[in-house]
Design a protein around this motif. Structure first.
Motif, short mmCIF file in Angstrom:
data_model
loop_
_atom_site.label_atom_id
_atom_site.label_comp_id
_atom_site.label_asym_id
_atom_site.label_seq_id
_atom_site.Cartn_x
_atom_site.Cartn_y
_atom_site.Cartn_z
N SER A 300 -18.95 -1.60 16.51
CA SER A 300 -20.00 -0.73 15.98
C SER A 300 -21.38 -1.10 16.52
CB SER A 300 -20.03 -0.80 14.45
OG SER A 300 -18.79 -0.41 13.90
N VAL A 301 -22.29 -0.15 16.46
CA VAL A 301 -23.69 -0.38 16.83
C VAL A 301 -24.54 -0.29 15.57
CG1 VAL A 301 -25.66 0.45 18.18
CG2 VAL A 301 -23.34 0.51 19.16
N ASN A 302 -25.03 -1.45 15.09
CA ASN A 302 -25.80 -1.52 13.85
C ASN A 302 -27.04 -2.38 14.05
OD1 ASN A 302 -23.93 -0.06 12.05
ND2 ASN A 302 -22.56 -1.79 12.42
N PRO A 303 -28.11 -1.81 14.59
CA PRO A 303 -29.35 -2.58 14.79
C PRO A 303 -30.21 -2.64 13.53
CG PRO A 303 -29.61 -0.39 15.70
CD PRO A 303 -28.20 -0.45 15.17
N TYR A 304 -30.98 -3.72 13.39
CA TYR A 304 -31.83 -3.94 12.21
C TYR A 304 -33.24 -4.31 12.66
CZ TYR A 304 -27.28 -4.30 9.93
OH TYR A 304 -26.00 -4.05 9.49
N THR A 305 -34.18 -4.18 11.73
CA THR A 305 -35.56 -4.59 12.01
C THR A 305 -36.04 -5.61 10.99
OG1 THR A 305 -37.86 -3.88 12.21
CG2 THR A 305 -36.47 -2.61 10.71
N SER A 306 -36.79 -6.61 11.46
CA SER A 306 -37.38 -7.63 10.59
C SER A 306 -38.90 -7.47 10.51
CB SER A 306 -37.04 -9.03 11.12
OG SER A 306 -35.68 -9.31 11.01
N ARG A 307 -39.38 -6.28 10.75
CA ARG A 307 -40.84 -6.11 10.79
C ARG A 307 -41.50 -6.42 9.45
NH1 ARG A 307 -39.16 -0.64 11.91
NH2 ARG A 307 -38.96 0.58 9.99
N LYS A 308 -40.74 -6.31 8.33
CA LYS A 308 -41.35 -6.57 7.03
C LYS A 308 -41.77 -8.02 6.90
CE LYS A 308 -40.50 -6.27 2.04
NZ LYS A 308 -39.55 -5.88 0.97
N ILE A 309 -40.88 -8.98 7.21
CA ILE A 309 -41.26 -10.39 7.07
C ILE A 309 -42.24 -10.79 8.16
CG2 ILE A 309 -39.37 -11.39 8.46
CD1 ILE A 309 -39.23 -13.58 6.21
N ILE A 310 -42.16 -10.17 9.32
CA ILE A 310 -43.12 -10.44 10.39
C ILE A 310 -44.52 -10.04 9.92
CG2 ILE A 310 -43.86 -9.74 12.70
CD1 ILE A 310 -40.87 -9.48 13.42
N ASN A 311 -44.63 -8.90 9.26
CA ASN A 311 -45.93 -8.43 8.78
C ASN A 311 -46.41 -9.21 7.56
OD1 ASN A 311 -45.98 -6.46 10.78
ND2 ASN A 311 -45.11 -4.88 9.47
N ASP A 312 -45.50 -9.48 6.60
CA ASP A 312 -45.91 -10.11 5.34
C ASP A 312 -46.24 -11.59 5.50
OD1 ASP A 312 -45.47 -7.66 4.27
OD2 ASP A 312 -43.91 -8.27 2.85
N LEU A 313 -45.52 -12.30 6.37
CA LEU A 313 -45.73 -13.74 6.52
C LEU A 313 -46.20 -14.14 7.91
CD1 LEU A 313 -42.63 -15.30 4.67
CD2 LEU A 313 -44.97 -15.07 3.84
N ASN A 314 -46.46 -13.15 8.77
CA ASN A 314 -46.79 -13.45 10.17
C ASN A 314 -45.70 -14.34 10.76
OD1 ASN A 314 -48.33 -13.29 12.52
ND2 ASN A 314 -49.50 -15.15 12.02
N PHE A 315 -44.46 -14.01 10.43
CA PHE A 315 -43.32 -14.84 10.80
C PHE A 315 -42.94 -14.60 12.26
CE2 PHE A 315 -38.89 -16.23 10.88
CZ PHE A 315 -38.94 -17.38 10.09
#
Length: 337
Positions: A300-315
């Motif tokens: 299967s092709v199931n991509p995800y994004t982590s932009r929330k933690i990158i934005n909230d914690l500058n992770f």
């Protein structure tokens, strides 16, 4: 005092090392059958003083389904990292997963409520998040649908999340992390560790399914940052990159110094393979190496994004190539004894 459940697993063992850098001691739950040496093995990747560090862990023998033993573990606890879980795509393990993943989390949540724990961090999975519109990258606001076909693992992780959210409604500050496929050192016969072992042995086949991957050090770093922040009642996808299994296997082969897999498995062949493997496992009373669910995931092709933690914690996530290079080095270190 901090409590870690699942301290002898991949996430738990690496988390213990991370927590002991900032705390004199940490309490961790283990079962009677747990391999405590696995934690020492993980510690030795980081430092030559792993024995002294290991001695600072206050181990408590307890089981998630044994409330009296859990109550002992929860005495004087302020923060809880709930990492313990069962991962399986074998349909025969479904009821056991319900007991460990859902009922066990119910017990942890209840004790967090009754002991007035200051904060709870729960390790879930991207398997508990569904792309509700069928387009683009899956993020934290995508809704779970009970109408679609899901693995027993996904169902039980989602059920566990519901128990954590219940605890939040009863006064316990909580955060949930949803890691992708975790890459880390120390457990070479399960999960992605077995992928390293198989590639070293000369794995011949690959698939081109796509999913989110993340290094275990990024997972524990994110958990620690979230627990030390004022953030609560939030969930965060933890994915460094979305890559195909082919790309991951080829990177492993590169840093292990072996030939990469040569043959692509299509859907038809994968269907044949998992059926043969299920038949073999039933005859030999063993765990199948491939199941219908794991085969589906691999295709299967199931991509995800982590932009929330990158934005909230500058992770910032470690690139997967760098992560796989480090894990390959640890693999060879263990191989040489």
């Amino acid at each position: 005092m901090i409590l870690v459940t699942g301290g002898t697993g991949l996430v738990g063992s690496h988390l213990l090392y991370h927590l002991l850098q900032e705390n004199d001691s940490v309490r961790a739950i283990h079962q009677k059958s747990s391999d405590l040496n696995a934690v020492k093995r993980v510690f030795h990747y980081y430092t030559s003083d792993f024995d002294d560090l290991f001695k600072r862990i206050r181990w408590v023998e307890a089981s998630l389904d044994n409330i009296p033993s859990l109550e002992t573990a929860f005495e004087d606890i302020s923060h809880v990292y709930h990492c313990a879980a069962m991962v399986s795509f074998d349909s025969r393990d479904y009821q056991k997963m319900r007991r460990i993943n859902i009922e066990g989390t119910t017990n942890v949540a209840n004790l967090c409520i009754s002991k007035k724990v200051q904060k709870l961090c729960f390790v879930s999975s991207v398997a508990a998040i569904e792309n509700s519109n069928g387009k683009g990258l899956t993020d934290e606001i995508d809704n779970w649908s009970s109408a679609t076909d899901k693995s027993g693992y996904a169902i039980t992780k989602y059920g566990a999340e519901m128990e954590v959210w219940r605890a939040s409604q009863e006064g316990v500050p909580v955060v949930i992390v949803n890691p992708g496929v975790i890459i880390g050192s120390g457990f070479w016969q399960k999960g992605t560790g077995r992928m390293f072992s198989n590639v070293k042995k000369g794995l011949k086949f690959y698939t081109e399914g796509v999913t989110g991957f993340v290094g275990v050090q990024d997972v524990v770093k994110a958990m620690s940052h979230l627990m030390n922040s004022n953030i609560q009642e939030e969930r965060y996808i933890l994915v460094s990159e979305n890559l195909s299994f082919k790309e991951i296997l080829f990177l492993m082969a590169k840093f292990l110094g072996v030939q990469p897999p040569k043959f692509k498995i299509n859907r038809f062949l994968m269907g044949v393979l998992w059926r043969i493997e299920i038949f073999r496992s039933r005859i030999t009373y063993s765990t199948p190496l491939i199941t219908k669910r794991s085969a589906k995931s691999a295709m299967s092709v199931n991509p995800y994004t982590s932009r929330k933690i990158i934005n909230d914690l500058n992770f910032q996530f470690e690139p997967l190539e760098s992560c796989i290079k480090k894990v390959s080095k640890d693999f060879y270190q263990d191989l040489k004894g």
